[in-house]
Design a protein around this motif. Sequence first.
Motif, PDB file in Angstrom:
ATOM      1  N   GLN A  64       0.839  -1.202   0.000  1.00 63.58           N
ATOM      2  CA  GLN A  64       0.000   0.000   0.000  1.00 63.58           C
ATOM      3  C   GLN A  64       0.871   1.249   0.000  1.00 63.58           C
ATOM      4  O   GLN A  64       1.120   1.868   1.034  1.00 63.58           O
ATOM      5  N   PHE A  65       1.347   1.615  -1.167  1.00 62.75           N
ATOM      6  CA  PHE A  65       2.186   2.797  -1.322  1.00 62.75           C
ATOM      7  C   PHE A  65       2.211   3.150  -2.796  1.00 62.75           C
ATOM      8  O   PHE A  65       1.793   2.367  -3.658  1.00 62.75           O
ATOM      9  N   GLU A  66       2.702   4.345  -3.101  1.00 61.06           N
ATOM     10  CA  GLU A  66       2.784   4.809  -4.487  1.00 61.06           C
ATOM     11  C   GLU A  66       4.115   4.367  -5.083  1.00 61.06           C
ATOM     12  O   GLU A  66       5.108   5.081  -5.054  1.00 61.06           O
ATOM     13  N   GLY A  67       4.136   3.161  -5.635  1.00 59.38           N
ATOM     14  CA  GLY A  67       5.344   2.625  -6.243  1.00 59.38           C
ATOM     15  C   GLY A  67       5.217   1.131  -6.456  1.00 59.38           C
ATOM     16  O   GLY A  67       4.182   0.521  -6.180  1.00 59.38           O
ATOM     17  N   ASP A  68       6.304   0.511  -6.932  1.00 50.32           N
ATOM     18  CA  ASP A  68       6.345  -0.933  -7.124  1.00 50.32           C
ATOM     19  C   ASP A  68       7.130  -1.632  -6.027  1.00 50.32           C
ATOM     20  O   ASP A  68       6.850  -2.787  -5.697  1.00 50.32           O
ATOM     21  N   ILE A  69       8.136  -0.964  -5.470  1.00 48.06           N
ATOM     22  CA  ILE A  69       8.947  -1.551  -4.414  1.00 48.06           C
ATOM     23  C   ILE A  69       9.168  -0.520  -3.322  1.00 48.06           C
ATOM     24  O   ILE A  69       9.339   0.679  -3.605  1.00 48.06           O
ATOM     25  N   ARG A  70       9.151  -0.986  -2.081  1.00 46.41           N
ATOM     26  CA  ARG A  70       9.373  -0.124  -0.922  1.00 46.41           C
ATOM     27  C   ARG A  70      10.267  -0.851   0.071  1.00 46.41           C
ATOM     28  O   ARG A  70      10.100  -2.046   0.323  1.00 46.41           O
ATOM     29  N   MET A  71      11.198  -0.110   0.667  1.00 44.61           N
ATOM     30  CA  MET A  71      12.077  -0.663   1.701  1.00 44.61           C
ATOM     31  C   MET A  71      12.109   0.294   2.884  1.00 44.61           C
ATOM     32  O   MET A  71      12.193   1.512   2.696  1.00 44.61           O
ATOM     33  N   ASN A  72      12.026  -0.263   4.093  1.00 46.16           N
ATOM     34  CA  ASN A  72      12.028   0.544   5.317  1.00 46.16           C
ATOM     35  C   ASN A  72      12.934  -0.080   6.361  1.00 46.16           C
ATOM     36  O   ASN A  72      12.956  -1.308   6.522  1.00 46.16           O
ATOM     37  N   VAL A  73      13.653   0.767   7.071  1.00 44.13           N
ATOM     38  CA  VAL A  73      14.435   0.353   8.244  1.00 44.13           C
ATOM     39  C   VAL A  73      14.176   1.363   9.347  1.00 44.13           C
ATOM     40  O   VAL A  73      14.239   2.581   9.109  1.00 44.13           O
ATOM     41  N   ILE A  74      13.869   0.882  10.550  1.00 43.81           N
ATOM     42  CA  ILE A  74      13.658   1.774  11.685  1.00 43.81           C
ATOM     43  C   ILE A  74      14.370   1.202  12.905  1.00 43.81           C
ATOM     44  O   ILE A  74      14.368  -0.012  13.130  1.00 43.81           O
ATOM     45  N   TYR A  75      15.000   2.082  13.677  1.00 40.29           N
ATOM     46  CA  TYR A  75      15.754   1.679  14.869  1.00 40.29           C
ATOM     47  C   TYR A  75      15.285   2.515  16.052  1.00 40.29           C
ATOM     48  O   TYR A  75      15.126   3.736  15.934  1.00 40.29           O
ATOM     49  N   ARG A  76      15.073   1.865  17.182  1.00 39.09           N
ATOM     50  CA  ARG A  76      14.613   2.535  18.402  1.00 39.09           C
ATOM     51  C   ARG A  76      15.573   2.220  19.543  1.00 39.09           C
ATOM     52  O   ARG A  76      15.821   1.055  19.855  1.00 39.09           O
ATOM     53  N   ASN A  77      16.103   3.268  20.162  1.00 40.25           N
ATOM     54  CA  ASN A  77      16.956   3.135  21.351  1.00 40.25           C
ATOM     55  C   ASN A  77      16.190   3.730  22.532  1.00 40.25           C
ATOM     56  O   ASN A  77      16.086   4.948  22.662  1.00 40.25           O
ATOM     57  N   GLN A  78      15.645   2.865  23.366  1.00 40.64           N
ATOM     58  CA  GLN A  78      14.750   3.300  24.430  1.00 40.64           C
ATOM     59  C   GLN A  78      15.495   3.549  25.733  1.00 40.64           C
ATOM     60  O   GLN A  78      16.304   2.738  26.155  1.00 40.64           O
ATOM     61  N   TRP A  79      15.188   4.676  26.354  1.00 41.96           N
ATOM     62  CA  TRP A  79      15.723   5.048  27.661  1.00 41.96           C
ATOM     63  C   TRP A  79      17.254   4.924  27.678  1.00 41.96           C
ATOM     64  O   TRP A  79      17.841   4.172  28.455  1.00 41.96           O
ATOM     65  N   SER A  80      17.899   5.675  26.824  1.00 37.47           N
ATOM     66  CA  SER A  80      19.351   5.566  26.634  1.00 37.47           C
ATOM     67  C   SER A  80      20.135   5.969  27.872  1.00 37.47           C
ATOM     68  O   SER A  80      21.319   5.634  27.996  1.00 37.47           O
ATOM     69  N   GLY A  81      19.502   6.677  28.810  1.00 34.80           N
ATOM     70  CA  GLY A  81      20.210   7.093  30.014  1.00 34.80           C
ATOM     71  C   GLY A  81      20.338   6.015  31.069  1.00 34.80           C
ATOM     72  O   GLY A  81      21.033   6.198  32.075  1.00 34.80           O
ATOM     73  N   LEU A  82      19.690   4.865  30.875  1.00 31.25           N
ATOM     74  CA  LEU A  82      19.733   3.786  31.847  1.00 31.25           C
ATOM     75  C   LEU A  82      20.750   2.730  31.447  1.00 31.25           C
ATOM     76  O   LEU A  82      21.029   2.528  30.270  1.00 31.25           O
ATOM     77  N   SER A  83      21.281   2.038  32.441  1.00 29.10           N
ATOM     78  CA  SER A  83      22.162   0.918  32.148  1.00 29.10           C
ATOM     79  C   SER A  83      21.332  -0.233  31.593  1.00 29.10           C
ATOM     80  O   SER A  83      20.137  -0.340  31.835  1.00 29.10           O
ATOM     81  N   GLY A  84      21.983  -1.110  30.842  1.00 25.85           N
ATOM     82  CA  GLY A  84      21.240  -2.180  30.190  1.00 25.85           C
ATOM     83  C   GLY A  84      20.785  -1.719  28.814  1.00 25.85           C
ATOM     84  O   GLY A  84      20.912  -0.549  28.443  1.00 25.85           O
ATOM     85  N   ASP A  85      20.255  -2.633  28.054  1.00 24.55           N
ATOM     86  CA  ASP A  85      19.945  -2.359  26.659  1.00 24.55           C
ATOM     87  C   ASP A  85      18.457  -2.553  26.396  1.00 24.55           C
ATOM     88  O   ASP A  85      17.888  -3.579  26.759  1.00 24.55           O
ATOM     89  N   LEU A  86      17.848  -1.545  25.792  1.00 20.53           N
ATOM     90  CA  LEU A  86      16.491  -1.663  25.281  1.00 20.53           C
ATOM     91  C   LEU A  86      16.519  -1.095  23.864  1.00 20.53           C
ATOM     92  O   LEU A  86      16.347   0.107  23.661  1.00 20.53           O
ATOM     93  N   SER A  87      16.774  -1.970  22.889  1.00 18.48           N
ATOM     94  CA  SER A  87      16.895  -1.498  21.512  1.00 18.48           C
ATOM     95  C   SER A  87      16.110  -2.413  20.584  1.00 18.48           C
ATOM     96  O   SER A  87      15.979  -3.619  20.823  1.00 18.48           O
ATOM     97  N   TYR A  88      15.605  -1.814  19.500  1.00 23.52           N
ATOM     98  CA  TYR A  88      14.729  -2.523  18.572  1.00 23.52           C
ATOM     99  C   TYR A  88      15.028  -2.075  17.154  1.00 23.52           C
ATOM    100  O   TYR A  88      15.306  -0.902  16.912  1.00 23.52           O
TER     101      TYR A  88
END
Length: 342
Positions: free
Chosen positions: A44-68
Amino acid sequence: MSGRLKYTIALFMFATSLQAIAQDHIYSQFFNAPIYLNPSLTGQFEGDIRMNVIYRNQWSGLSGDLSYITASADLNISKFAGGVGLMFNRSSEGTAFLVKNNAAATYAYSVGGDDFVASFGIQAGFTNRQIDWSKLVFSDQIDMRLGYIPGSVSSAQPPDVDSKIFFDAAAGTNIVFRNLMAGVAVHHINKPDESFSGTVAKLPMRITANASFRIPLSYGYYSNQDESPFLIPSVVYYKQASSTSLSAGAQFKFKGLNAGLWYRTGNQNGPDAIVVSLIFDLLKGNRNGEKLRLGISHDATTSKINYTNTSGTTEGSIGYEKYFPNSSGYNKFNGLRCYDFY
């Protein structure tokens, strides 16, 4: 930050990694992770091919890792009356490094014309879930006054299993009627068992509902939609077991710039975050419909854990779409795809 507060937050991060069994991550830039939001948005987009990359770094001020991170590619195939896609998700959560890797295929079927498009999508894939037991802290390693005892060894016996693979499925539907878009999706339809210990721990279904309305701010927008300004209010609602979240806000879209402001609630409808987003659409106006999208957003934490302790959450995204040479689908739907709502 005091030592006691650091200890408290460390425990919170540890609890978050364990509670991840009942909650999926969500993206503030939900519009830049379309297949993750709803499999019916495949193609569902205006085109024939679409590519997406998204990165989330949650609560970067805390120790430990919460990344997606989510990466996807989908095709708009007219002879299939819809689209097909592939998606990869990876999450790393908490001090125990609870890691999930998911690979899935999606298919969507669409019907409609210039004023109305209805899409129905399915998703199927496999998830690998892993945990590093050596990173866990047990009660006999904690002093009530001083906190964690460095170098201590727990007498607790962790399970032998530290990795698990399971099948996962989802389905959704989405409609576009003139300037309105709305959709609903259900993930983890089969409620897969995530347990490492042998005790059944099923992953609850995640229900997502989204709605957006495109308000033109110029009388001549029909003649040149790419150059006209729009205000686009949107609402996204998530529910997974007892956990709920509501994100509401609006974006101002003009030419290649898209600026948004959002407010998101957490459990029990309490405050979670205020989100600011900036999206830049580059290469627009090319004959083959080529578009390069760069997005960045930042969540200012408003919950009890607060922004001072967390330093907020940052997301970055890249999207690309185009028509193939001599494509028969060029401008077929006159801007009625989901991309034009963001």
